[in-house]
Design a protein around this motif. Structure first.
Motif, PDB file in Angstrom:
ATOM      1  N   UNK A   3      43.218  55.940  59.159  1.00 21.05           N
ATOM      2  CA  UNK A   3      44.302  56.415  58.323  1.00 21.05           C
ATOM      3  C   UNK A   3      44.669  55.590  57.066  1.00 21.05           C
ATOM      4  N   UNK A   4      44.786  55.711  56.205  1.00 23.53           N
ATOM      5  CA  UNK A   4      45.196  54.909  54.971  1.00 23.53           C
ATOM      6  C   UNK A   4      46.611  55.100  54.397  1.00 23.53           C
ATOM      7  N   UNK A   5      47.491  54.139  53.790  1.00 22.58           N
ATOM      8  CA  UNK A   5      48.651  54.490  52.959  1.00 22.58           C
ATOM      9  C   UNK A   5      48.007  54.417  51.627  1.00 22.58           C
ATOM     10  N   UNK A   6      48.224  55.666  51.075  1.00 19.46           N
ATOM     11  CA  UNK A   6      47.716  55.705  49.806  1.00 19.46           C
ATOM     12  C   UNK A   6      48.347  55.026  48.698  1.00 19.46           C
ATOM     13  N   UNK A  12      47.849  47.838  45.700  1.00 22.05           N
ATOM     14  CA  UNK A  12      47.105  46.645  46.219  1.00 22.05           C
ATOM     15  C   UNK A  12      46.027  46.433  45.509  1.00 22.05           C
ATOM     16  N   UNK A  13      45.176  47.722  45.208  1.00 26.42           N
ATOM     17  CA  UNK A  13      43.921  47.287  44.451  1.00 26.42           C
ATOM     18  C   UNK A  13      43.943  47.807  42.894  1.00 26.42           C
ATOM     19  N   UNK A  14      45.279  47.819  42.110  1.00 23.86           N
ATOM     20  CA  UNK A  14      45.017  48.232  41.025  1.00 23.86           C
ATOM     21  C   UNK A  14      44.092  47.650  40.093  1.00 23.86           C
ATOM     22  N   UNK A  15      43.907  46.334  40.233  1.00 24.85           N
ATOM     23  CA  UNK A  15      42.891  45.476  39.729  1.00 24.85           C
ATOM     24  C   UNK A  15      41.551  45.966  39.603  1.00 24.85           C
ATOM     25  N   UNK A  16      41.158  46.329  40.934  1.00 30.55           N
ATOM     26  CA  UNK A  16      39.717  46.882  41.395  1.00 30.55           C
ATOM     27  C   UNK A  16      39.803  48.405  40.517  1.00 30.55           C
ATOM     28  N   UNK A  17      40.447  48.955  40.695  1.00 33.96           N
ATOM     29  CA  UNK A  17      40.466  50.620  39.881  1.00 33.96           C
ATOM     30  C   UNK A  17      40.412  50.098  38.444  1.00 33.96           C
ATOM     31  N   UNK A  18      41.207  49.373  37.857  1.00 41.51           N
ATOM     32  CA  UNK A  18      41.053  49.125  36.481  1.00 41.51           C
ATOM     33  C   UNK A  18      39.742  48.543  36.071  1.00 41.51           C
ATOM     34  N   UNK A  19      39.118  47.355  36.893  1.00 42.86           N
ATOM     35  CA  UNK A  19      37.877  46.964  36.838  1.00 42.86           C
ATOM     36  C   UNK A  19      36.716  47.759  36.820  1.00 42.86           C
ATOM     37  N   UNK A  59      39.653  56.124  42.808  1.00 44.80           N
ATOM     38  CA  UNK A  59      41.074  56.248  42.233  1.00 44.80           C
ATOM     39  C   UNK A  59      42.088  55.697  43.207  1.00 44.80           C
ATOM     40  N   UNK A  60      41.753  55.746  44.575  1.00 44.87           N
ATOM     41  CA  UNK A  60      42.796  55.469  45.492  1.00 44.87           C
ATOM     42  C   UNK A  60      42.569  53.881  45.649  1.00 44.87           C
ATOM     43  N   UNK A  61      41.575  53.178  45.296  1.00 41.88           N
ATOM     44  CA  UNK A  61      41.619  51.824  45.305  1.00 41.88           C
ATOM     45  C   UNK A  61      41.029  51.327  46.763  1.00 41.88           C
ATOM     46  N   UNK A  62      40.217  52.184  47.466  1.00 43.36           N
ATOM     47  CA  UNK A  62      39.646  51.733  48.760  1.00 43.36           C
ATOM     48  C   UNK A  62      38.507  50.882  48.275  1.00 43.36           C
ATOM     49  N   UNK A  63      38.598  49.502  47.856  1.00 41.69           N
ATOM     50  CA  UNK A  63      37.806  48.598  47.537  1.00 41.69           C
ATOM     51  C   UNK A  63      36.990  48.238  48.821  1.00 41.69           C
ATOM     52  N   UNK A  64      37.560  47.714  49.862  1.00 45.35           N
ATOM     53  CA  UNK A  64      36.487  47.414  50.942  1.00 45.35           C
ATOM     54  C   UNK A  64      35.649  48.314  51.340  1.00 45.35           C
ATOM     55  N   UNK A  65      36.334  49.713  51.434  1.00 43.94           N
ATOM     56  CA  UNK A  65      35.391  50.634  52.136  1.00 43.94           C
ATOM     57  C   UNK A  65      34.329  50.943  51.290  1.00 43.94           C
ATOM     58  N   UNK A  66      34.533  51.018  49.847  1.00 39.85           N
ATOM     59  CA  UNK A  66      33.438  51.278  48.856  1.00 39.85           C
ATOM     60  C   UNK A  66      32.223  50.087  48.662  1.00 39.85           C
ATOM     61  N   UNK A  67      32.961  49.059  48.946  1.00 39.31           N
ATOM     62  CA  UNK A  67      31.839  48.035  48.792  1.00 39.31           C
ATOM     63  C   UNK A  67      30.985  47.780  50.047  1.00 39.31           C
TER      64      UNK A  67
END
Length: 193
Positions: A3-6, A12-19, A59-67
């Motif tokens: 479970x994640x806190x959206x 936390x990962x706004x930079x990742x979403x923007x990048x 969209x949710x900034x789930x950087x670690x899971x995506x990479x």
């Protein structure tokens, strides 16, 4: 997936979403999860997250899971998803950007996705060295890197006998120019070899 806190993940990962948006040039924020991309994807059955979920994870900034997921490596870049997207998002290009980001972060692809990365590397190494695809060299590199030196070796002799494989690479005009393009791409990515 745990479970994640959206809200926490997005901030936390706004930079990742923007990048991802900047590097791909795609309006991933427009995706409303119709699922047409996933319905048409020929390799969705093999992915851990289908294309629409990958976009939602961006969209949710789930950087670690995506990479760390194998979906970004299994994408065939056929662009069926792109042609079906009502928001004109080039999802295959987003997948490509995520692969590049995974490579830059040093994230090792999981499971069968690791073989995809090994094949990409082997293929690109021969193109860089010879200016075009050298099938025998690509397969030899791939088999050695994947620690399966005789993988599909039984197919090599019949293909050689039918003239489908050559033992040496073909000469290409201006092969040095191809190598220069690779060097320039590495420089632009901030890496080196």
């Amino acid at each position: 997936m745990e479970p994640i806190n959206v809200n926490q993940s997005i901030s936390k990962n706004a930079d990742f979403i923007e990048q991802v948006g900047i590097e791909s040039g795609q309006p991933v924020h427009k995706c409303y999860q119709c699922g047409k991309c996933t319905a048409g994807c020929p390799v969705a059955f093999a992915m851990d997250y289908p294309p629409n979920q990958v976009i939602r994870m961006v969209q949710l900034g789930l950087k670690e899971e995506l990479l760390r997921c194998n979906s970004i490596w299994l994408c065939a870049t056929c662009s069926t998803c792109t042609t079906r997207c009502p928001c004109n998002i080039e999802i295959a290009h987003v997948m490509e950007v995520l692969r590049v980001m995974a490579g830059r972060s040093g994230t090792t692809p999981p499971g069968k996705a690791k073989n995809v990365e090994l094949f990409y590397d082997s293929f690109l190494n021969t193109v860089e060295k010879y200016g075009r695809m050298f099938e025998v060299g690509t397969i030899l590199q791939y088999n050695l890197k994947s620690k399966k030196p005789f993988n599909n070796a039984d197919l090599g002799l019949p293909m050689f006998q039918k003239g489908k494989l050559k033992l040496g690479p073909s000469k290409v005009k201006n092969a040095n120019e191809v190598a220069r393009i690779f060097a320039e791409a590495r420089r632009m990515e901030g890496g080196g070899k």
